[in-house]
Design a protein around this motif. Sequence first.
Motif, PDB file in Angstrom:
ATOM      1  N   SER A  85       0.825  -1.211   0.000  1.00  0.00           N
ATOM      2  CA  SER A  85       0.000   0.000   0.000  1.00  0.00           C
ATOM      3  C   SER A  85       0.859   1.262   0.000  1.00  0.00           C
ATOM      4  N   LEU A  86       1.923   1.285   0.803  1.00  0.00           N
ATOM      5  CA  LEU A  86       2.775   2.475   0.861  1.00  0.00           C
ATOM      6  C   LEU A  86       3.588   2.642  -0.421  1.00  0.00           C
ATOM      7  N   ASN A  91       4.251   5.413  -5.569  1.00  0.00           N
ATOM      8  CA  ASN A  91       4.250   5.317  -7.024  1.00  0.00           C
ATOM      9  C   ASN A  91       3.239   6.266  -7.663  1.00  0.00           C
ATOM     10  N   LEU A  92       2.083   6.465  -7.012  1.00  0.00           N
ATOM     11  CA  LEU A  92       1.044   7.343  -7.557  1.00  0.00           C
ATOM     12  C   LEU A  92       1.401   8.825  -7.422  1.00  0.00           C
ATOM     13  N   SER A 258      -7.403  11.717 -11.266  1.00  0.00           N
ATOM     14  CA  SER A 258      -6.756  12.237 -10.056  1.00  0.00           C
ATOM     15  C   SER A 258      -7.625  12.022  -8.830  1.00  0.00           C
ATOM     16  N   GLY A 259      -8.926  12.215  -8.983  1.00  0.00           N
ATOM     17  CA  GLY A 259      -9.836  12.008  -7.862  1.00  0.00           C
ATOM     18  C   GLY A 259      -9.811  10.574  -7.374  1.00  0.00           C
ATOM     19  N   PHE A 260      -9.793   9.612  -8.319  1.00  0.00           N
ATOM     20  CA  PHE A 260      -9.758   8.198  -7.929  1.00  0.00           C
ATOM     21  C   PHE A 260      -8.445   7.856  -7.234  1.00  0.00           C
ATOM     22  N   GLU A 261      -7.328   8.350  -7.780  1.00  0.00           N
ATOM     23  CA  GLU A 261      -6.017   8.024  -7.196  1.00  0.00           C
ATOM     24  C   GLU A 261      -5.879   8.600  -5.793  1.00  0.00           C
ATOM     25  N   GLY A 263      -8.350   9.432  -3.765  1.00  0.00           N
ATOM     26  CA  GLY A 263      -9.288   8.705  -2.913  1.00  0.00           C
ATOM     27  C   GLY A 263      -8.759   7.339  -2.529  1.00  0.00           C
ATOM     28  N   LEU A 264      -8.109   6.650  -3.475  1.00  0.00           N
ATOM     29  CA  LEU A 264      -7.511   5.345  -3.191  1.00  0.00           C
ATOM     30  C   LEU A 264      -6.406   5.470  -2.145  1.00  0.00           C
ATOM     31  N   ALA A 265      -5.613   6.534  -2.233  1.00  0.00           N
ATOM     32  CA  ALA A 265      -4.553   6.759  -1.242  1.00  0.00           C
ATOM     33  C   ALA A 265      -5.149   6.939   0.156  1.00  0.00           C
ATOM     34  N   ILE A 266      -6.264   7.666   0.256  1.00  0.00           N
ATOM     35  CA  ILE A 266      -6.939   7.846   1.550  1.00  0.00           C
ATOM     36  C   ILE A 266      -7.414   6.503   2.091  1.00  0.00           C
TER      37      ILE A 266
END
Length: 285
Positions: A85-86, A91-92, A258-261, A263-266
């Motif tokens: 995950s980290l 990477n993102l 960008s919103g999905f990436e 949000g995925l990080a959160i």
Amino acid sequence: MCEKQSGIMEQNKLPLGKYIETFVDWLVDNFSAVFDFISDSLEAIIEAFTGALLWLHPVAFIAIICILVIALHRSIPLVIYSIVSLLLIWNLGYWMETMQTLSLVLYATLFCIIIGLPLGIYAAHHSWLYTILRPILDLMQTVPTFVYLIPTLTLFGLGVVPGLISTIIFAIAAPIRLTYLGISEVPHELVEAGESFGANKWQILLRIELPAAASNIAAGVTQCIMLSLSMVVIAALVGADGLGKPVVRALNTVDIASGFEAGLAIVLLAILLDRLFKKSGGDQA
């Protein structure tokens, strides 16, 4: 007839909003220097902690998290999840924003624990206090967060501090409620046994009540972290840095990618913190 009655009610409307506005204006006029000092101090502390997190190389930070996971949970699946995950967040391209969000969440949780645990313990021993606290806690959790963003923004200005204060207001109910619940559910026989051996109130609290209520207190801390994380997007609206900013930016520009990436990080950070701080109950991921 109904329209006439409605008009009468509106003409005799209670000026509750005006009272609150007058009170906030009075605070700004008389204590602006105090609020500026609090804002500057908190912002400096958070920025220093964020700088320390960003000073660490991502690989070093991931190694520290893995060591914590092994020490607290001894869970290989959780170690693998932490690494994956980290690395994905890195990477993102959201590593800096993740550290900013982590700093805000940890500080909000720290303040909630410092204030919430003593209040919960005291309320468990004095029922009158919880009778007073219950409607206040209900109000803090049910009032829309945008409502108390307005006075905090007026008092503390744009930046991370209004987001921090609003996050604390929203999240502090969890540790208070669950600490109260945990202490209240300690079997009376255990307390009586401690008293029969001559233990004083502090010894009973530290050696009997807190260990017996540890699972509830840990659940309160975990809930506090999750509630704090749920505020990151709201905090971004008043200038707080972190993962909320790219979400708000993506919303304004309708940038789905960008919103999905972001949000995925959160989500990845939320799952990691939840598993990391959850009370270990065996070898669980």
